[in-house]
Motif scaffolding. Structure first.
Motif, PDB file in Angstrom:
ATOM      1  N   TYR A  60     -59.714  13.706  46.082  1.00 55.55           N
ATOM      2  CA  TYR A  60     -59.716  13.891  47.710  1.00 55.55           C
ATOM      3  C   TYR A  60     -58.665  12.851  48.155  1.00 55.55           C
ATOM      4  N   GLN A  61     -58.319  12.035  46.811  1.00 60.22           N
ATOM      5  CA  GLN A  61     -56.972  10.838  47.755  1.00 60.22           C
ATOM      6  C   GLN A  61     -55.960  12.314  47.561  1.00 60.22           C
ATOM      7  N   LYS A  62     -55.449  12.570  47.249  1.00 58.90           N
ATOM      8  CA  LYS A  62     -54.701  13.668  47.194  1.00 58.90           C
ATOM      9  C   LYS A  62     -54.794  14.353  47.483  1.00 58.90           C
ATOM     10  N   LEU A  63     -55.883  15.271  48.234  1.00 60.83           N
ATOM     11  CA  LEU A  63     -56.091  16.202  49.314  1.00 60.83           C
ATOM     12  C   LEU A  63     -55.459  16.111  50.598  1.00 60.83           C
ATOM     13  N   LEU A  64     -56.044  15.351  50.335  1.00 57.27           N
ATOM     14  CA  LEU A  64     -57.145  14.778  52.130  1.00 57.27           C
ATOM     15  C   LEU A  64     -55.542  13.549  52.350  1.00 57.27           C
ATOM     16  N   ASN A  65     -55.353  12.237  51.644  1.00 56.85           N
ATOM     17  CA  ASN A  65     -54.386  11.135  52.373  1.00 56.85           C
ATOM     18  C   ASN A  65     -53.421  11.886  51.347  1.00 56.85           C
ATOM     19  N   GLN A  66     -52.537  12.253  50.524  1.00 55.46           N
ATOM     20  CA  GLN A  66     -51.058  13.375  50.378  1.00 55.46           C
ATOM     21  C   GLN A  66     -50.491  14.570  50.944  1.00 55.46           C
ATOM     22  N   GLY A  67     -51.753  15.157  51.053  1.00 53.86           N
ATOM     23  CA  GLY A  67     -51.646  16.603  51.693  1.00 53.86           C
ATOM     24  C   GLY A  67     -51.098  17.170  50.704  1.00 53.86           C
ATOM     25  N   GLN A  68     -51.870  16.932  49.578  1.00 49.75           N
ATOM     26  CA  GLN A  68     -51.749  18.223  48.583  1.00 49.75           C
ATOM     27  C   GLN A  68     -52.465  19.263  49.150  1.00 49.75           C
ATOM     28  N   ASN A  69     -51.898  20.573  48.277  1.00 52.86           N
ATOM     29  CA  ASN A  69     -52.661  21.703  48.405  1.00 52.86           C
ATOM     30  C   ASN A  69     -53.547  21.615  46.414  1.00 52.86           C
ATOM     31  N   PRO A  70     -54.891  22.366  47.499  1.00 49.49           N
ATOM     32  CA  PRO A  70     -56.537  21.592  46.581  1.00 49.49           C
ATOM     33  C   PRO A  70     -55.477  22.354  44.811  1.00 49.49           C
ATOM     34  N   ILE A  71     -54.653  23.121  44.531  1.00 50.30           N
ATOM     35  CA  ILE A  71     -54.603  23.715  43.275  1.00 50.30           C
ATOM     36  C   ILE A  71     -54.020  21.933  42.571  1.00 50.30           C
ATOM     37  N   LEU A  72     -52.843  21.777  43.453  1.00 52.67           N
ATOM     38  CA  LEU A  72     -52.426  20.861  42.472  1.00 52.67           C
ATOM     39  C   LEU A  72     -52.983  19.290  43.142  1.00 52.67           C
ATOM     40  N   ALA A  73     -53.878  19.435  43.979  1.00 51.62           N
ATOM     41  CA  ALA A  73     -54.274  18.552  43.906  1.00 51.62           C
ATOM     42  C   ALA A  73     -55.002  18.167  43.194  1.00 51.62           C
ATOM     43  N   LEU A  74     -56.024  18.777  42.639  1.00 52.55           N
ATOM     44  CA  LEU A  74     -56.688  19.176  41.254  1.00 52.55           C
ATOM     45  C   LEU A  74     -57.107  18.498  40.270  1.00 52.55           C
ATOM     46  N   ARG A  75     -55.222  19.260  39.815  1.00 52.59           N
ATOM     47  CA  ARG A  75     -54.553  19.545  38.620  1.00 52.59           C
ATOM     48  C   ARG A  75     -54.327  17.419  38.238  1.00 52.59           C
ATOM     49  N   GLU A  76     -53.270  17.269  39.545  1.00 54.92           N
ATOM     50  CA  GLU A  76     -53.183  16.384  39.528  1.00 54.92           C
ATOM     51  C   GLU A  76     -54.478  14.981  38.671  1.00 54.92           C
ATOM     52  N   ALA A  77     -55.244  14.694  39.736  1.00 58.94           N
ATOM     53  CA  ALA A  77     -56.707  14.351  39.211  1.00 58.94           C
ATOM     54  C   ALA A  77     -57.139  14.773  37.698  1.00 58.94           C
ATOM     55  N   GLN A  78     -56.829  15.828  37.289  1.00 57.47           N
ATOM     56  CA  GLN A  78     -57.497  15.619  36.228  1.00 57.47           C
ATOM     57  C   GLN A  78     -56.434  15.223  35.514  1.00 57.47           C
ATOM     58  N   LEU A  79     -54.969  15.505  35.278  1.00 59.60           N
ATOM     59  CA  LEU A  79     -54.400  14.986  34.362  1.00 59.60           C
ATOM     60  C   LEU A  79     -54.176  13.296  34.795  1.00 59.60           C
ATOM     61  N   GLU A  80     -54.915  12.557  35.829  1.00 63.06           N
ATOM     62  CA  GLU A  80     -55.415  11.440  35.881  1.00 63.06           C
ATOM     63  C   GLU A  80     -55.908  11.159  34.568  1.00 63.06           C
ATOM     64  N   MET A  81     -57.261  12.068  35.146  1.00 60.90           N
ATOM     65  CA  MET A  81     -58.116  11.389  34.123  1.00 60.90           C
ATOM     66  C   MET A  81     -58.161  11.605  33.042  1.00 60.90           C
ATOM     67  N   PHE A  82     -57.458  12.543  31.957  1.00 56.05           N
ATOM     68  CA  PHE A  82     -56.396  12.793  30.954  1.00 56.05           C
ATOM     69  C   PHE A  82     -56.183  11.624  30.555  1.00 56.05           C
ATOM     70  N   HIS A  83     -55.545  10.846  30.853  1.00 51.71           N
ATOM     71  CA  HIS A  83     -54.641   9.862  30.383  1.00 51.71           C
ATOM     72  C   HIS A  83     -55.470   8.335  30.488  1.00 51.71           C
ATOM     73  N   SER A  84     -56.071   8.795  31.402  1.00 47.46           N
ATOM     74  CA  SER A  84     -56.710   7.203  31.413  1.00 47.46           C
ATOM     75  C   SER A  84     -57.957   7.167  29.686  1.00 47.46           C
ATOM     76  N   GLY A  85     -58.361   6.225  29.251  1.00 49.45           N
ATOM     77  CA  GLY A  85     -58.557   5.958  28.496  1.00 49.45           C
ATOM     78  C   GLY A  85     -60.277   6.148  28.390  1.00 49.45           C
ATOM     79  N   GLN A  86     -60.333   6.307  29.213  1.00 45.15           N
ATOM     80  CA  GLN A  86     -62.440   6.369  29.628  1.00 45.15           C
ATOM     81  C   GLN A  86     -62.392   8.117  29.400  1.00 45.15           C
ATOM     82  N   TRP A  87     -61.970   8.301  30.205  1.00 50.26           N
ATOM     83  CA  TRP A  87     -62.191   9.742  30.602  1.00 50.26           C
ATOM     84  C   TRP A  87     -61.611  11.061  29.667  1.00 50.26           C
TER      85      TRP A  87
END
Length: 103
Positions: A60-87
């Protein structure tokens, strides 16, 4: 969302945003087929609620605050999760997909 309808749905129902009461009992695939320009972020399997809230908050932060399209917003959110330790495990973030109008 620039005038498009959106259904943000997961198996845990976090982030559910259904615009009309008559649509609330419809499954996401039926909504996608019946509503033009509808976009849905859905999960393909049940995911831990805390992980779902994390990935959806990033989405949502990427989609609504940064104005990204849904595909890119989800991809970047998933990459952030992948690069985190916990998720890091795909179990926590790979279940989510965007269906419908990808723009």
């Amino acid at each position: 969302m620039r005038g498009r309808g959106g259904l943000w749905y997961s198996s845990s129902h976090l982030g559910e945003d259904i615009p009309a009461p008559e649509l609330q009992s419809s499954p996401a695939p039926e909504l996608l087929l019946s509503a033009p320009n509808m976009t849905a972020a859905i999960s393909l399997w049940s995911v831990n609620d805390v992980a779902t809230s994390e990935v959806m908050a990033k989405f949502y932060q990427k989609l609504l605050n940064q104005g990204q399209n849904p595909i890119l917003a989800l991809r970047e959110a998933q990459l952030e999760m992948f690069h985190s330790g916990q998720w890091k495990s795909p179990y926590y973030w790979a279940a989510f997909t965007v269906q419908g109008d990808w723009r």
